[in-house]
Scaffold this active site. Structure first.
Site, short mmCIF file in Angstrom:
data_model
loop_
_atom_site.label_atom_id
_atom_site.label_comp_id
_atom_site.label_asym_id
_atom_site.label_seq_id
_atom_site.Cartn_x
_atom_site.Cartn_y
_atom_site.Cartn_z
N LYS A 155 1.28 4.01 -3.24
CA LYS A 155 1.40 5.46 -2.59
C LYS A 155 2.93 6.73 -2.74
CE LYS A 155 -3.52 5.05 -1.43
NZ LYS A 155 -4.50 5.97 -2.01
N TYR A 188 0.78 -1.03 0.29
CA TYR A 188 0.27 0.15 0.28
C TYR A 188 1.10 1.59 0.10
CZ TYR A 188 -3.20 3.19 2.11
OH TYR A 188 -4.44 4.85 2.10
N1 LIG Z 1 -9.23 6.43 5.37
C1 LIG Z 1 -8.18 6.85 5.83
O1 LIG Z 1 -7.86 6.75 6.86
C2 LIG Z 1 -7.04 7.11 4.36
C3 LIG Z 1 -6.22 7.34 4.82
C4 LIG Z 1 -5.42 7.41 3.73
C5 LIG Z 1 -5.25 7.62 2.52
N2 LIG Z 1 -6.63 7.13 1.97
C6 LIG Z 1 -7.15 7.03 0.85
O2 LIG Z 1 -8.11 7.17 0.71
C7 LIG Z 1 -8.85 6.82 -0.94
C8 LIG Z 1 -10.61 6.55 -0.24
O3 LIG Z 1 -10.75 5.83 1.19
P1 LIG Z 1 -11.39 5.29 2.06
O4 LIG Z 1 -10.96 5.64 3.39
O5 LIG Z 1 -12.91 6.38 1.59
O6 LIG Z 1 -12.31 3.85 1.81
P2 LIG Z 1 -13.05 3.38 1.66
O7 LIG Z 1 -14.07 3.93 2.14
O8 LIG Z 1 -12.60 1.87 1.74
O9 LIG Z 1 -13.66 3.81 0.12
C9 LIG Z 1 -12.30 3.21 -0.89
C10 LIG Z 1 -13.59 3.59 -2.15
O10 LIG Z 1 -12.31 2.75 -3.38
C11 LIG Z 1 -12.96 1.40 -4.27
N3 LIG Z 1 -12.12 0.81 -4.55
C12 LIG Z 1 -11.70 0.00 -4.24
N4 LIG Z 1 -11.12 -1.28 -5.19
C13 LIG Z 1 -11.80 -1.03 -6.65
C14 LIG Z 1 -11.37 -1.37 -7.81
N5 LIG Z 1 -10.78 -2.13 -7.59
N6 LIG Z 1 -12.05 -0.24 -8.81
C15 LIG Z 1 -12.66 0.60 -8.08
N7 LIG Z 1 -13.25 1.07 -7.34
C16 LIG Z 1 -12.56 0.29 -6.17
C17 LIG Z 1 -14.39 1.29 -3.94
O11 LIG Z 1 -15.08 0.90 -4.35
P3 LIG Z 1 -15.69 -0.61 -4.47
O12 LIG Z 1 -15.68 -1.64 -3.36
O13 LIG Z 1 -17.69 0.11 -4.87
O14 LIG Z 1 -14.83 -0.50 -5.94
C18 LIG Z 1 -14.80 2.76 -2.61
O15 LIG Z 1 -15.32 3.45 -3.13
C19 LIG Z 1 -7.90 5.89 -1.31
O16 LIG Z 1 -7.00 5.59 -2.01
C20 LIG Z 1 -6.90 5.63 0.28
O17 LIG Z 1 -6.39 4.82 0.26
C21 LIG Z 1 -7.77 7.03 2.83
#
Ligand SMILES: NC(=O)c1ccc[n+]([C@@H]2O[C@H](COP(=O)([O-])OP(=O)(O)OC[C@H]3O[C@@H](n4cnc5c(N)ncnc54)[C@H](OP(=O)(O)O)[C@@H]3O)[C@@H](O)[C@H]2O)c1
Length: 267
Positions: A161, A157
């Site tokens: 990134k 991961y």
């Molecule tokens: N939450 C945190 O603490 C955090 C911190 C740093 C960075 N981020 C980044 O923020 C972004 C969103 O994360 P989140 O926290 O909102 O997590 P989340 O609630 O798990 O959402 C992830 C999203 O990505 C989509 N996704 C996953 N695999 C996919 C695929 N193969 N094709 C298309 N879409 C896909 C999922 O949709 P489907 O399953 O419907 O496809 C979902 O809408 C990510 O890039 C993550 O790395 C999050």
């Protein structure tokens, strides 16, 4: 958030809109007057989201699997046919990891790279020609503080990134004079189901809501900061005080950073 002259009538494509940060982004940008394209694999969740928004008729749901980059050109064309342009691409979709590097197969490492890195840049490569044709555009990349330093159970991961930063820093330089602006977003711990959806050593969903996640910044606060960064065309935004501190500490006192980061809980 009220109608906003910056976003009003802009065509904004959000990936990963079915959950967490992407879903909240749709909720907040809907109120600005933007036209949204909501993408992810879960069409039911996207349709439910669209119908909940205040201007559903303006928006468009479109399935996209970040592991299937051969389909991106066709999907992009269908959006261009409907809206004739894409002003802002928010490359937010992604998966996290809760797996020890030594116990993770190369196949799983590659899957994480495919979704978080290759899928992400492949989509930008499809959208960029249309942005250039219309005189410019903005690409927003949701990276992570894990794109600034490695962390327990996040080897692939974090690598995915980090890779995004190298790619988009170069792209931003190359396309600056062509009107393309890139905003890198590095959230710390945000309260979303990311740990539940993270993949483990077996390549299946962890299913566990981490304590760190539960105690993280509310997603609405995180998205307000992202929206502000997009509007001000910031090149990079770190979201979360502990993230800002850790990144500065790594830059200025790396030996102390290494001692302190080892003491953090992985979950
Ligand atoms: N939450 C945190 O603490 C955090 C911190 C740093 C960075 N981020 C980044 O923020 C972004 C969103 O994360 P989140 O926290 O909102 O997590 P989340 O609630 O798990 O959402 C992830 C999203 O990505 C989509 N996704 C996953 N695999 C996919 C695929 N193969 N094709 C298309 N879409 C896909 C999922 O949709 P489907 O399953 O419907 O496809 C979902 O809408 C990510 O890039 C993550 O790395 C999050």
């Amino acid at each position: 958030m009220k109608k906003d002259t910056y976003f009003d009538n802009k065509v904004i494509w959000i990936t990963g809109a079915s959950s967490g940060i992407g879903l909240e982004m749709a909720i907040q940008l809907d109120l600005t007057g933007a036209k949204l394209i909501l993408s992810s694999r879960n069409i039911e969740a996207l349709n439910a989201l669209k119908n909940k928004l205040s201007n559903p008729e303006k928006h468009f749901v479109c399935a996209l699997d970040l592991e299937k980059s051969s389909e991106f050109e066709k999907i992009t064309q269908s959006i261009i046919e409907k809206y004739s342009k894409i002003d802002i691409l928010i490359n937010n979709g992604g998966i996290s990891q809760r797996a020890n590097a030594m116990k993770t197969s190369l196949e799983i490492d590659r899957k994480i790279m495919e979704v978080n890195y290759f899928g992400n840049i492949a989509l930008s490569k499809c959208v960029l020609p249309y942005m250039l044709q219309s005189g410019g555009g903005q690409i927003v990349v949701v990276s992570s503080i894990a794109g600034k330093f490695g962390f327990y159970l996040r080897s692939a991961y974090s690598a995915s990134k980090h890779a995004l930063h190298g790619f988009y820093e170069s792209l931003a330089m190359e396309e600056f004079n062509n009107g393309i602006r890139v905003t890198m977003v590095c959230p710390a711990k945000i309260n979303t189901p990311i740990s539940v959806n993270a993949i483990n050593e077996k390549g299946t969903k962890s299913g566990i809501m981490d304590n760190n996640q539960r105690k993280g910044m509310p997603v609405s606060t995180c998205v307000k900061k992202i929206v502000r960064a997009i509007k001000h065309q910031k090149q990079e935004v770190i979201i979360g005080g502990e993230g800002v501190f850790a990144i500065k500490l790594k830059a200025f006192i790396p030996s102390l950073f290494r001692i302190l980061i080892r003491r953090q809980s992985a979950t």
